[in-house]
Design an enzyme around this catalytic site. Sequence first.
Site, PDB file in Angstrom:
ATOM      1  N   HIS A  21      43.418  74.888  34.250  1.00 42.37           N
ATOM      2  CA  HIS A  21      42.862  74.118  32.921  1.00 42.37           C
ATOM      3  C   HIS A  21      43.780  72.685  32.685  1.00 42.37           C
ATOM      4  CE1 HIS A  21      40.429  77.675  32.359  1.00 42.37           C
ATOM      5  NE2 HIS A  21      39.555  77.002  31.990  1.00 42.37           N
ATOM      6  N   GLU A  23      30.141  75.729  32.253  1.00 39.79           N
ATOM      7  CA  GLU A  23      30.220  77.087  33.084  1.00 39.79           C
ATOM      8  C   GLU A  23      29.419  77.280  34.155  1.00 39.79           C
ATOM      9  OE1 GLU A  23      32.554  79.191  32.388  1.00 39.79           O
ATOM     10  OE2 GLU A  23      33.150  78.110  30.534  1.00 39.79           O
TER      11      GLU A  23
END
Length: 527
Positions: free
Chosen positions: A417, A330
Amino acid sequence: MRRTLTTALVATAAVAAACTSPAVAAGDPVRAVDSATAALAALGARPDGSSTTGESYTVSRTVTELDGRTHLRLRRTVHGLPVRGGDVVVHLDRAHRATGIDGPAAVAPAVITPQVSVVAAASSARSAFRGTVATVDAPALVVDATEGGRLAWETVVRGWAPDGQTPSRLHVLADAATGAVYATEDEVRTVLGTGRTIYAGPVRIDTTPSVTAYQMIDPSHGGNRTCDMRNATSGPCLLFVDADNLWGNYSTTDRASAAADAHFASAKTYDYFKFIHNRSGRTGAGTGITSRVHYGNNYVNAFYDGAQLTFGDGIGNIRPLTSIDILAHELGHGYTDALVSLVYSGESGGIDEASSDIWGAMVEFYAAAPGDPGDYLIGEEADVLGAGEPFGNLFDPSLDGSSHSCWSLSTPGAEPHVSAGVGKHFFFNLAEGTGATAYGYSPLCGDVAGVVGIGRAKAEKIWYRALNVYALPSTKYVNTASPGTTMRAYTLAAAADLYGSCSIEHKTVQAAWTAVNVAGITVCGGP
């Protein structure tokens, strides 16, 4: 596209003048900018950075090598309108002579007057949002270089994703002539999700003493802070405070256990980029970040929203998503964004997500935590799927059931993703090689030669430099029309810079891309 002196610059008087200017001292920003604007003059721009088509440029970032070479990243506007994905990078030698330019060609639209009203654009953007809308910002006109210079309305819609807990700041792009929404991009980037910590084991963390206690503020890493959302999605986040500077009890029965994991991981991520890549904090100014833990109820996710990190506690609120690799993933978005603002869709979005998983794995190795040794698995500690399995890996990303381990014609249209798997698989092959390895089996994509890895230390330097010096917002894995503007081309350039043209490292980069079915420019007679 990639342009070199021999193909675009040498033939012009403007760049010829720049190339014959007297040598200047390395690190002279004024002369560097002068040389860059002279180089741009070869492409139709005047030396002041503007052009007859209304384009103008401003320097957003400069990278200076130890040997005096300089790379200037320029932001572009057209008739005063910002250009999405329109960055240009000008490369200068140690004498500040232009040696090449990367970036899309002229992107000025034929018409700059919108046919669709601002009210209609706002309405279309609201309709494109999936979830609960909180506010709709005023639409702004932009020129979209990723669409060949399309005039568009860009509207930011703020609210909550369909799960009711994940915040969303969705950028909606609508054609200014027809009103059709053609692209969306969310600033909040998520990954399904991970002192006496839950995952890292017994670790040392930096805190700040107050008059009567200790605060979870890290003075050694830019002021990183860790706070408790108390399983809410809004309201104040309470800074963790402790009387004896002992945090957690290795389990979720103490809320500070997950906080210690996050605090430790954020420090190690800071150190990794500082000592491995010479970057002090996301912006390079040494600033830390806030980590919000215990967010939401049964929230199986984590996200970076451009300003802070947020972590849920997982199913049953018993598996916090605060493991090293998840946090570094992140926070890695913040570092990647600071190097190059990759457009978060298609292959460029996949490269963004691949970068975060690469940083997650590399930080985990770097941290060398007693309870969480380095590997190429992502999120195995948090067990977000409830099956004792990671939700991702780098050696064969397709094992998750959706990611692409090999590039195919379906990769450009895949969700980031999913397309990220190609970049992750390439990186693993570059670092560890193909076939059976100590970290997992990496399959070849087609009838191609196996790869012998060059090690993590070299692979991470190549990937970072490719992003820092060469990559553009719309960079892809494969671009048959402009093969010099791909991640394959940029990692090859980075490897040549770091280790020499036709070095083992240079050749291995090429072989590693070929092993994941990414074709493009070739060097040194290789595949």
